[in-house]
Design a protein around this motif. Structure first.
Motif, mmCIF file in Angstrom:
data_model
loop_
_atom_site.group_PDB
_atom_site.id
_atom_site.type_symbol
_atom_site.label_atom_id
_atom_site.label_comp_id
_atom_site.label_asym_id
_atom_site.label_seq_id
_atom_site.Cartn_x
_atom_site.Cartn_y
_atom_site.Cartn_z
ATOM 1 N N ARG A 229 -12.609 -1.658 9.245
ATOM 2 C CA ARG A 229 -13.740 -1.496 8.338
ATOM 3 C C ARG A 229 -13.873 -0.059 7.841
ATOM 4 O O ARG A 229 -14.332 0.176 6.737
ATOM 5 C CB ARG A 229 -15.035 -1.857 9.062
ATOM 6 C CG ARG A 229 -15.372 -3.327 9.053
ATOM 7 C CD ARG A 229 -16.829 -3.458 9.383
ATOM 8 N NE ARG A 229 -17.088 -4.733 10.009
ATOM 9 C CZ ARG A 229 -18.229 -5.050 10.572
ATOM 10 N NH1 ARG A 229 -19.202 -4.166 10.613
ATOM 11 N NH2 ARG A 229 -18.411 -6.231 11.110
ATOM 12 N N SER B 96 -18.595 -8.540 14.665
ATOM 13 C CA SER B 96 -17.380 -7.736 14.586
ATOM 14 C C SER B 96 -16.178 -8.369 15.281
ATOM 15 O O SER B 96 -15.085 -7.808 15.235
ATOM 16 C CB SER B 96 -17.640 -6.346 15.208
ATOM 17 O OG SER B 96 -18.720 -5.703 14.583
ATOM 18 N N GLU C 237 -24.238 -6.945 16.511
ATOM 19 C CA GLU C 237 -23.109 -6.208 15.940
ATOM 20 C C GLU C 237 -21.801 -6.687 16.555
ATOM 21 O O GLU C 237 -20.785 -6.822 15.869
ATOM 22 C CB GLU C 237 -23.308 -4.708 16.182
ATOM 23 C CG GLU C 237 -22.258 -3.824 15.520
ATOM 24 C CD GLU C 237 -22.266 -3.959 14.005
ATOM 25 O OE1 GLU C 237 -21.179 -3.877 13.404
ATOM 26 O OE2 GLU C 237 -23.357 -4.166 13.437
ATOM 27 N N LYS D 231 -11.445 -3.825 14.916
ATOM 28 C CA LYS D 231 -12.216 -4.323 13.788
ATOM 29 C C LYS D 231 -12.914 -3.192 13.066
ATOM 30 O O LYS D 231 -12.897 -3.093 11.853
ATOM 31 C CB LYS D 231 -13.250 -5.347 14.275
ATOM 32 C CG LYS D 231 -12.682 -6.739 14.434
ATOM 33 C CD LYS D 231 -12.370 -7.306 13.075
ATOM 34 C CE LYS D 231 -11.935 -8.757 13.166
ATOM 35 N NZ LYS D 231 -11.576 -9.274 11.837
ATOM 36 N N GLU D 232 -13.552 -2.343 13.843
ATOM 37 C CA GLU D 232 -14.273 -1.242 13.231
ATOM 38 C C GLU D 232 -13.327 -0.264 12.564
ATOM 39 O O GLU D 232 -13.641 0.320 11.544
ATOM 40 C CB GLU D 232 -15.129 -0.547 14.279
ATOM 41 C CG GLU D 232 -16.290 -1.401 14.779
ATOM 42 C CD GLU D 232 -17.225 -1.811 13.658
ATOM 43 O OE1 GLU D 232 -17.480 -0.989 12.762
ATOM 44 O OE2 GLU D 232 -17.698 -2.961 13.660
#
Length: 904
Positions: free
Chosen positions: A821, A853, A849, A817-818
C-alpha cells in the motif's frame, strides 16, 4: 478447446505413435480418453478440431509392433470420432473404420490374444454405435458373431464389456415408443438418450427402413444365440451361462414390449431347463432374470408373462433348501408381492426359525416333506448357520407384509427371534422333537447372534412390537450379563436396547427388578477387561440419555428427564466420570461424548452446577491440555460446544453458575484448541468460536451466520458436525453495542483463535477461519460511507499478536500488505503502522485495520481452490506426456533424472 492443448497435441500424438517412448504413468491413456470423451459430449468434432488425430490413428494401426495399450487407445479414439454422423462419414471417406476394426488384421498380427486390444475393439465400437449408419457398418461387417463370442471371454473385463455392448445395441436402437416400459428403466433410457443426443448432433437415432431390417436381424441372431447357449451347465458351460443370464437380466429390465416379448418367447423353454437342472450357482442369476421380466411386464397378461409366472413358481419349489431360501429372499427383496408367490416365499423363509425354535410360525401351510427336507439340511452346521441368517435377515420385511400373506402374527416372529437368541447363548433348547441336533449348530454362533440382534432391532417397528417390549428387555439384559458374550454381540445388544426404548410408548413395564438387573450389568461391563466392551457400555449410557421419556411416562413421573434417569437413576454420571480415567483413548472420548448427552437436560434447564460437574469440567480441561491422543481432545471441544449451545438457546449466560463457569472456560478452550496438533480439534475449536460470534453479533445489521458465508461443498477431509445449533441474541442497530461486543469476543480469545486458524497449515482449518474472519470484518468494519462513525469507533478495539508462531505469521502478512500500500498511499501512515512491529515481543494492533489488511477475499479464493485447478487439466496431462518422453529419450540429462507427474 484450449489453443495451447491444440498446439501440443501433434507432438503428443508423435510420442504415442512411437511405441519405444515411455508414458508418465499407466493411466495417461485413460485420462486422454476421458478428455476426448468430454470434448465429444460437448459437441466438439474431434476430426475438425484435432486433424492430427486422423493421421495418428492411421499410423498406429499400421504399426503392428506398437504397444497394445496405445493400439487399444487408438481403437477407442476412433469410436469416439465416429460417434457423430459427420465424423463417421469423414472416417469412412479415409477408409479408417475398415482398417481400425478389421478383426482379421489384428488376428493375423498376433495381437488379438491381448485382452487390452479386445476391450479396446469393443469399447471403440460401442462409442461409435450412436446412429443408424454405425449400426449398418456393424451388421455389414459381420461383427455380431465375434461380439457374441467375446461375451464369454476368459477375461472378465472383456466379457463384461461385450455384455454391455450387446445390451446397448438392442436397447439403444429399439423403437423409441416401446423403450423403457417400467419407471426406472424408462428414466435410465431417457437419460441415456439425452446423452446420445449431444453426441449425435441432436439427430434422431430412429431407424431407417433399411437399418430397421438390420436391427431385426441382430435381434433374431442374438435371441437364437441366447436360446442355444442356455443349456444345463457342465463344468465348461457354467461361466457361459452366468454371462448370458447377466445379459438377459439387463435386457429384460429395460426392453420395451416388442423386444421383451420376443426375448421371452425365445428363451422361456431354455430357462425352464436351467431351473429344472437345479444348479446352485445359477439360482440367483436365474432369479435376476425372472424378476427383471416380472418388473418390466407391468400389468400385461400376455402368454410370455404367464411363462414368467410359471418360472417363478418353479424357482420357489426347487428341492434344494439352501437354493430355495435364496430364491425366496431374492423375490421378497424385489418387492413383487402377488399373494400366491409372496405367501409361498414367506413360508420358505420362516421355515428355519420354525424348525430351530419350535414356534408355530407356518401353521398348516407347509408339508411334512418340506419341513423334513429343510430340517435334514440344517443338521449340517454350515448350512444351518447360512440358512438361519438368510431367514433372520428377511424377518423384518416379512412382518411388514399384509396379514393376508402371513402365516402367523408379527408378534410371534419376535418371540421366535428371542427364543433363537436364548438357544444361541445356551440358555434353552427348543422343545420340539427332532430339532436338538439343529439347535446345537447355532449354540455359540456369533454370526447367528449378530444376525438375530440386527433382526430384533428392525423388528422394533413391526406391528404389535410394543407388546413384546418387556420380553425383549429381559432377553437383552440376559445377553449383556452372559460372560461368554463376544464384544461385538454386546455392542449390538446395547444398540438393540436403545432402539426398543426409543419406540417404547411408556415405561410401565420396567419393574424394580429390571432396573436393578440393568444397573448391575452396566456396572460390571464398564469395568470389563476388554476395552471394546467398556467403550460400548459408555456409548450406551450416552445414547440412552438421548432417548426422550415417552409422553405417557413423562406425565406420570415429571421428575424423570430422560430414559437414562428412568432406568439407571443417578448412577450414570459417576460411571462416566470414572471412564474419563480409562487407559484406552477411545473409551475416554466416548465418556466425554456421553457426559455431554447426559448433562444436556440440566444445562437447558439452567440448573445449578453440582460439585461433581465442576470437577468434571476440570478433568476435561486436563484432557484437552495433556491427553496424548486426539480422540478425547476432539470430544472435549465438542462437549463445550454442546454446553454453550444448550445455554445460548435457553438462558442468558449470566443467570446460572453453570453458564458462569462455561464462559470462564471458553478462553482456555479456544487457546488450547487452536494450538492443538490435531486438525480436527482445531476445526471444532473454530466451531466454538463461530457460536461465540453468532451469540455476540446475531442481532446486528449486516451480520450473516458464519456457516452461511461463501458456503462451498464440504472438503473431502473436512469435519461435518453432527449437531445443529440455534442461537438467539439481542437486536439493535449496527453502531449500538458493536464496539463492546467486538471487545467481548476479543477478550474471550475468539479473534486470536481465528487469526491462528487463518495461517494454519491444514486447509480445512484455514478455510473455516477465513470465512469467519470475513463475516466478522463485514460486520464490524463496513466500507459504506454511512458507517464511518462505526468504523472510527471500531478502530479503538485492539487485540494482541504474540511475537512467535501464528502471531509472527500474521505480522509478516500485515507488513507485506502495508508495504504494498505504501507505494500508492500515505507513507507516513505506513511508518506508523509498521512501528507496532518493532521488537520480538507481542504487539497490539487494531482489529479492524488488521481484518482489512489481511487480504481475506483473495485468501478465500486460494483456499477454496484445490490444487487440481493448476494440475488437474488436459494441458498438464499433455505436458506430462511430453516431459516423460523427453526424459526417456535423453536419460543422461538433468531433466531425465526426475520426472514428477501430477495426480490429474
Amino acid at each position: 478447446m484450449d489453443r495451447e492443448c491444440v498446439s501440443l497435441l501433434p507432438s503428443v500424438c508423435e510420442v504415442l505413435a512411437d511405441s519405444g517412448r515411455s508414458l508418465p504413468d499407466d493411466t495417461s491413456l485413460e485420462k486422454l480418453v476421458d478428455w476426448f470423451t468430454g470434448l465429444t459430449e460437448a459437441g466438439i468434432s474431434l476430426p475438425e478440431a484435432c486433424p492430427c488425430l486422423l493421421e495418428f490413428i492411421s499410423t498406429v494401426v499400421r504399426n503392428t509392433a506398437a504397444d497394445p495399450g496405445v493400439l487399444s487407445f487408438a481403437l477407442r479414439l476412433t469410436g469416439l470420432m465416429a460417434a457423430t454422423q459427420d465424423g463417421f462419414k469423414m472416417l469412412q471417406e479415409h477408409s479408417v473404420l475398415n482398417q481400425v476394426f478389421n478383426l482379421q488384421h489384428w488376428q493375423d498380427a498376433g495381437l488379438w490374444e491381448d485382452p487390452c486390444l479386445r476391450i479396446g475393439w469393443i469399447q471403440g465400437l460401442r462409442s461409435m454405435l450412436q446412429h443408424p449408419k454405425a449400426l449398418s457398418f456393424f451388421v455389414q461387417s459381420d461383427f455380431i458373431g465375434p461380439l457374441l463370442q467375446l461375451q464369454t471371454d476368459t477375461s472378465l473385463f472383456v466379457a463384461s464389456a461385450a455384455n454391455q455392448m450387446l445390451a446397448h445395441i438392442l436397447l439403444f436402437f429399439q423403437p423409441v415408443s416401446s423403450a423403457g416400459c417400467n419407471g426406472v428403466a424408462k428414466k435410465e433410457e431417457e437419460e441415456d438418450r439425452r446423452t446420445h443426443v449431444s453426441i449425435t448432433d441432436s439427430e434422431d437415432p430412429a431407424l431407417t427402413l433399411e437399418t430397421s431390417a438390420e436391427y431385426t436381424t441382430v435381434v433374431t441372431v442374438m435371441s437364437e444365440y441366447l436360446k442355444e447357449s442356455l443349456v444345463p451347465p457342465e463344468n465348461t458351460k457354467l461361466h457361459q451361462n452366468l454371462q448370458i443370464l447377466k445379459l438377459l437380466a439387463l435386457l429384460l429390465a429395460q426392453a420395451g414390449p416388442p423386444l421383451r416379448d420376443e426375448l421371452l418367447q425365445t428363451v422361456a423353454d431354455s430357462l425352464q431347463e436351467l431351473v429344472t437342472a437345479g444348479c446352485s450357482q445359477l439360482t440367483l442369476p436365474l432369479m435376476d432374470v425372472i424378476l427383471a421380466a416380472c418388473s418390466s411386464s407391468g400389468t400385461d397378461e400376455r402368454v410370455p408373462d404367464q411363462r414368467v409366472a410359471h418360472l417363478l413358481s418353479s424357482m420357489l419349489n426347487i428341492n434344494k433348501p439352501a437354493d430355495l431360501m435364496h430364491a425366496a429372499a431374492a423375490f421378497l427383496r424385489r418387492g413383487h408381492h402377488d399373494a400366491v408367490h409372496t405367501a409361498r416365499a414367506v413360508r420358505i423363509l420362516l421355515l428355519p426359525l420354525d424348525i430351530i425354535t419350535g414356534q408355530t410360525l407356518l401353521g398348516t401351510n407347509t408339508t411334512a416333506d418340506e419341513h423334513q427336507l429343510m430340517a435334514e439340511q440344517m443338521k449340517s452346521k454350515t448350512s444351518c448357520i447360512s440358512m438361519t441368517c438368510v431367514c433372520l435377515t428377511n424377518t423384518p420385511w416379512i412382518t411388514l407384509l399384509p396379514s393376508s400373506v402371513l402365516s402367523c402374527p408379527p408378534q410371534l416372529i419376535v418371540t421366535a427371534v428371542l427364543s433363537l437368541l436364548r438357544i444361541c447363548s445356551g440358555v434353552s433348547f427348543s422343545s420340539s422333537s427332532g430339532c436338538s441336533e439343529v439347535c446345537r449348530n447355532v449354540i455359540g454362533s456369533g454370526k447367528v447372534q449378530k444376525c438375530a440382534l440386527e433382526a430384533l432391532a428392525a423388528l422394533s417397528s413391526s406391528p404389535g412390537a410394543k407388546e413384546k417390549v418387556s420380553e425383549v428387555f429381559t432377553a437383552l439384559i440376559q445377553y449383556l450379563d452372559n460372560p461368554g458374550s463376544d464384544p461385538t454381540v454386546l455392542h449390538k445388544s446395547y444398540q438393540v436396547l436403545v432402539k426398543w426404548m426409543s419406540v417404547c410408548t411408556d415405561l410401565s413395564f420396567i419393574t424394580d427388578q429390571l432396573r436393578q438387573d440393568l444397573v448391575e450389568v452396566v456396572r460390571k461391563r464398564v469395568c470389563d477387561m476388554r476395552w471394546e466392551v467398556r467403550d460400548s457400555t459408555v456409548e450406551f449410557l450416552g445414547h440412552l440419555a438421548g432417548v426422550p421419556v415417552p409422553p405417557k411416562s413423562a406425565k406420570e413421573e415429571e421428575e424423570v428427564c430422560d430414559v437414562s434417569d428412568a432406568l439407571l437413576g443417578s448412577c450414570t454420571t459417576p460411571l462416566l466420570r470414572e471412564a474419563l480415567q480409562d487407559t484406552e483413548s477411545y473409551v475416554r472420548a466416548s465418556a466425554v461424548s456421553a457426559l455431554a448427552k447426559t448433562l444436556r437436560h440440566s444445562w437447558q434447564q439452567g440448573a445449578a452446577l453440582t460439585q461433581e460437574e465442576t470437577e468434571i469440567v476440570g478433568r476435561l480441561l486436563e484432557i484437552l491440555s495433556q491427553d496424548t491422543e486426539g480422540f478425547p481432545r476432539r470430544a472435549v471441544v465438542q462437549y463445550f460446544i454442546a454446553w454453550f449451545s444448550a445455554h445460548a438457546s435457553h438462558s442468558p449466560p449470566s443467570l446460572s453458575s453453570s453458564a458462569s463457569l462455561l464462559m470462564q472456560c471458553v478462553r482456555s478452550v479456544l487457546s488450547q484448541g487452536s494450538a492443538d496438533l490435531d486438525w480436527e480439534v482445531k476445526v471444532h475449536t473454530l466451531e466454538l468460536a463461530e457460536l461465540l460470534l453468532d451469540k455476540a453479533f446475531s442481532g446486528h445489521r449486516g451480520y450473516r451466520n458464519g456457516s452461511d458465508v461463501n458456503r462451498a461443498p464440504p472438503h473431502p477431509y473436512g469435519v461435518i458436525s453432527e449437531q445443529t445449533y440455534t442461537l438467539h441474541s439481542h437486536t439493535g442497530t449496527h453502531t449500538e453495542g458493536v464496539e463492546s461486543d467486538l471487545a467481548g469476543v476479543v477478550e474471550q480469545g475468539v479473534v486470536s483463535a481465528l487469526l491462528s486458524g487463518l495461517v494454519d497449515c491444514d486447509r480445512p482449518v484455514a478455510l473455516k477461519a477465513c470465512r469467519l474472519l470475513i463475516t466478522l470484518r463485514d460486520t464490524v468494519c463496513p466500507l459504506s460511507l454511512g458507517a464511518l462513525d462505526a468504523t472510527a469507533a471500531m478502530a479503538t478495539v485492539s487485540c494482541e499478536l504474540p511475537g512467535w508462531g501464528w502471531g509472527q505469521e500474521i505480522r509478516r502478512i500485515l507488513g507485506m500488505k502495508e508495504s504494498d500500500r505504501a507505494t500508492e498511499a500515505d507513507t507516513a501512515a505506513q511508518r506508523s503502522f509498521n512501528g507496532a512491529f518493532e521488537g520480538g515481543d507481542g504487539v497490539t494492533v487494531s482489529v479492524c485495520e488488521t481484518l482489512r489488511s489481511l487480504g481475506l477475499d483473495e485468501r478465500l479464493d486460494v483456499l477454496t481452490q484445490s490444487s487440481d485447478h493448476i494440475h488437474n487439466s488436459p494441458l498438464s496431462l499433455l505436458q506430462d506426456i511430453l516431459t516423460a518422453s523427453a526424459a526417456h529419450t535423453h536419460p543422461d540429462t538433468q531433466q531425465g533424472q526426475e520426472v514428477i507427474v501430477d495426480c490429474y
